[in-house]
Design a protein around this motif. Sequence first.
Motif, PDB file in Angstrom:
ATOM      1  N   ALA A   1      48.452  56.606 119.450  1.00 31.21           N
ATOM      2  CA  ALA A   1      48.489  56.088 120.819  1.00 31.21           C
ATOM      3  C   ALA A   1      48.826  54.603 120.781  1.00 31.21           C
ATOM      4  CB  ALA A   1      47.153  56.318 121.503  1.00 31.21           C
ATOM      5  N   LYS A   2      49.836  54.193 121.547  1.00 35.65           N
ATOM      6  CA  LYS A   2      50.262  52.800 121.547  1.00 35.65           C
ATOM      7  C   LYS A   2      49.506  51.961 122.569  1.00 35.65           C
ATOM      8  CE  LYS A   2      54.740  53.938 119.708  1.00 35.65           C
ATOM      9  NZ  LYS A   2      56.162  53.999 119.857  1.00 35.65           N
ATOM     10  N   ALA A   3      48.721  52.630 123.406  1.00 37.00           N
ATOM     11  CA  ALA A   3      47.882  51.949 124.398  1.00 37.00           C
ATOM     12  C   ALA A   3      46.661  52.825 124.635  1.00 37.00           C
ATOM     13  CB  ALA A   3      48.666  51.740 125.685  1.00 37.00           C
ATOM     14  N   PRO A   4      45.572  52.242 125.151  1.00 33.94           N
ATOM     15  CA  PRO A   4      44.344  53.028 125.347  1.00 33.94           C
ATOM     16  C   PRO A   4      44.473  54.151 126.381  1.00 33.94           C
ATOM     17  CG  PRO A   4      43.934  50.670 125.693  1.00 33.94           C
ATOM     18  CD  PRO A   4      45.385  50.832 125.426  1.00 33.94           C
ATOM     19  N   ASP A   5      45.419  54.010 127.325  1.00 36.38           N
ATOM     20  CA  ASP A   5      45.533  55.032 128.369  1.00 36.38           C
ATOM     21  C   ASP A   5      46.494  56.168 128.002  1.00 36.38           C
ATOM     22  OD1 ASP A   5      47.753  53.399 128.482  1.00 36.38           O
ATOM     23  OD2 ASP A   5      47.802  53.279 130.666  1.00 36.38           O
ATOM     24  N   TRP A   6      47.023  56.166 126.799  1.00 36.74           N
ATOM     25  CA  TRP A   6      47.909  57.247 126.358  1.00 36.74           C
ATOM     26  C   TRP A   6      47.089  58.491 126.035  1.00 36.74           C
ATOM     27  CZ3 TRP A   6      52.957  56.381 123.343  1.00 36.74           C
ATOM     28  CH2 TRP A   6      53.722  55.411 123.976  1.00 36.74           C
ATOM     29  N   THR A   7      47.677  59.661 126.306  1.00 34.70           N
ATOM     30  CA  THR A   7      47.013  60.929 126.018  1.00 34.70           C
ATOM     31  C   THR A   7      47.876  61.741 125.057  1.00 34.70           C
ATOM     32  OG1 THR A   7      48.044  61.957 127.940  1.00 34.70           O
ATOM     33  CG2 THR A   7      45.840  61.047 128.248  1.00 34.70           C
ATOM     34  N   TYR A   8      47.229  62.685 124.407  1.00 32.50           N
ATOM     35  CA  TYR A   8      47.951  63.524 123.457  1.00 32.50           C
ATOM     36  C   TYR A   8      48.463  64.772 124.162  1.00 32.50           C
ATOM     37  CZ  TYR A   8      49.199  65.853 119.114  1.00 32.50           C
ATOM     38  OH  TYR A   8      49.901  66.466 118.105  1.00 32.50           O
ATOM     39  N   SER A   9      49.721  65.092 123.955  1.00 33.28           N
ATOM     40  CA  SER A   9      50.319  66.303 124.513  1.00 33.28           C
ATOM     41  C   SER A   9      50.359  67.368 123.428  1.00 33.28           C
ATOM     42  CB  SER A   9      51.743  66.001 125.011  1.00 33.28           C
ATOM     43  OG  SER A   9      52.424  67.201 125.304  1.00 33.28           O
ATOM     44  N   MET A  10      49.620  68.437 123.640  1.00 31.54           N
ATOM     45  CA  MET A  10      49.605  69.521 122.667  1.00 31.54           C
ATOM     46  C   MET A  10      50.963  70.220 122.601  1.00 31.54           C
ATOM     47  SD  MET A  10      46.717  69.511 121.191  1.00 31.54           S
ATOM     48  CE  MET A  10      46.638  71.100 120.394  1.00 31.54           C
ATOM     49  N   GLN A  11      51.641  70.326 123.732  1.00 29.61           N
ATOM     50  CA  GLN A  11      52.947  70.979 123.748  1.00 29.61           C
ATOM     51  C   GLN A  11      54.002  70.135 123.036  1.00 29.61           C
ATOM     52  OE1 GLN A  11      53.075  71.320 128.027  1.00 29.61           O
ATOM     53  NE2 GLN A  11      52.871  73.546 127.897  1.00 29.61           N
ATOM     54  N   GLY A  12      53.972  68.831 123.293  1.00 33.04           N
ATOM     55  CA  GLY A  12      54.957  67.939 122.687  1.00 33.04           C
ATOM     56  C   GLY A  12      54.576  67.442 121.312  1.00 33.04           C
ATOM     57  N   LEU A  13      53.330  67.727 120.911  1.00 29.82           N
ATOM     58  CA  LEU A  13      52.805  67.267 119.621  1.00 29.82           C
ATOM     59  C   LEU A  13      53.010  65.768 119.432  1.00 29.82           C
ATOM     60  CD1 LEU A  13      54.081  70.226 117.413  1.00 29.82           C
ATOM     61  CD2 LEU A  13      51.826  69.944 118.453  1.00 29.82           C
ATOM     62  N   SER A  14      52.678  65.030 120.489  1.00 28.15           N
ATOM     63  CA  SER A  14      52.888  63.586 120.481  1.00 28.15           C
ATOM     64  C   SER A  14      51.995  62.928 121.534  1.00 28.15           C
ATOM     65  CB  SER A  14      54.353  63.292 120.799  1.00 28.15           C
ATOM     66  OG  SER A  14      54.567  61.911 120.921  1.00 28.15           O
ATOM     67  N   TYR A  15      51.714  61.654 121.325  1.00 25.14           N
ATOM     68  CA  TYR A  15      51.028  60.876 122.358  1.00 25.14           C
ATOM     69  C   TYR A  15      52.056  60.486 123.411  1.00 25.14           C
ATOM     70  CZ  TYR A  15      46.750  60.529 119.680  1.00 25.14           C
ATOM     71  OH  TYR A  15      45.584  60.823 119.012  1.00 25.14           O
ATOM     72  N   ARG A  16      51.570  60.384 124.660  1.00 31.14           N
ATOM     73  CA  ARG A  16      52.472  60.028 125.755  1.00 31.14           C
ATOM     74  C   ARG A  16      51.769  59.084 126.728  1.00 31.14           C
ATOM     75  NH1 ARG A  16      51.017  63.243 130.175  1.00 31.14           N
ATOM     76  NH2 ARG A  16      49.744  65.026 129.611  1.00 31.14           N
ATOM     77  N   PRO A  17      52.548  58.183 127.354  1.00 30.00           N
ATOM     78  CA  PRO A  17      51.956  57.267 128.332  1.00 30.00           C
ATOM     79  C   PRO A  17      51.716  57.971 129.668  1.00 30.00           C
ATOM     80  CG  PRO A  17      54.296  56.850 128.140  1.00 30.00           C
ATOM     81  CD  PRO A  17      53.953  57.902 127.121  1.00 30.00           C
ATOM     82  N   PRO A  18      50.973  57.348 130.571  1.00 29.45           N
ATOM     83  CA  PRO A  18      50.763  57.934 131.898  1.00 29.45           C
ATOM     84  C   PRO A  18      52.114  58.103 132.610  1.00 29.45           C
ATOM     85  CG  PRO A  18      49.281  56.077 131.579  1.00 29.45           C
ATOM     86  CD  PRO A  18      50.209  56.099 130.416  1.00 29.45           C
ATOM     87  N   GLY A  19      52.292  59.212 133.287  1.00 23.83           N
ATOM     88  CA  GLY A  19      53.537  59.482 134.002  1.00 23.83           C
ATOM     89  C   GLY A  19      54.570  60.236 133.188  1.00 23.83           C
ATOM     90  N   ALA A  20      54.394  60.244 131.881  1.00 22.01           N
ATOM     91  CA  ALA A  20      55.319  60.997 131.024  1.00 22.01           C
ATOM     92  C   ALA A  20      54.841  62.434 130.934  1.00 22.01           C
ATOM     93  CB  ALA A  20      55.394  60.367 129.644  1.00 22.01           C
ATOM     94  N   ILE A  21      55.791  63.343 131.007  1.00 18.37           N
ATOM     95  CA  ILE A  21      55.451  64.769 131.032  1.00 18.37           C
ATOM     96  C   ILE A  21      56.333  65.520 130.046  1.00 18.37           C
ATOM     97  CG2 ILE A  21      55.509  66.850 132.482  1.00 18.37           C
ATOM     98  CD1 ILE A  21      54.701  65.142 134.822  1.00 18.37           C
ATOM     99  N   PHE A  22      55.759  66.530 129.435  1.00 18.99           N
ATOM    100  CA  PHE A  22      56.514  67.403 128.544  1.00 18.99           C
ATOM    101  C   PHE A  22      57.308  68.390 129.390  1.00 18.99           C
ATOM    102  CE2 PHE A  22      56.874  71.356 126.083  1.00 18.99           C
ATOM    103  CZ  PHE A  22      57.516  70.876 124.938  1.00 18.99           C
TER     104      PHE A  22
END
Length: 121
Positions: free
Chosen positions: A46-67
Amino acid sequence: MAEDQSLKSMLQPLVIGACCVNGLSLVLLSFLAFSDPGILPKSTTAKAPDWTYSMQGLSYRPPGAIFCKKTKVIIEDYDHFCGMSGTVVGKNNIFYFRAFVVTLLCALTVDAVLLTLCLNS
């Protein structure tokens, strides 16, 4: 005879305008289809504290980003998948999408007016 000349003088600018608007619509569709919508590279941390992990994308993503399930990538500021262009509409190409929709509506209007005038003559 004078009516034919009047109709021809009225149709010529409309035909030129219709060609220009239709051409612009195709150019904007091409820009939409071939531009990067905002694909995010995979991130294992995670590059920032508000990033979440996407199980589908197998990656951390910022708010507003969607798989995107159709393209299998994470898109920044995802809007929708456009079946007409076959691409995702996101942060980087939303302008092209909106401009395409506006010019397409203009092209349809000009074409309808032109067709109506030709059929009524």
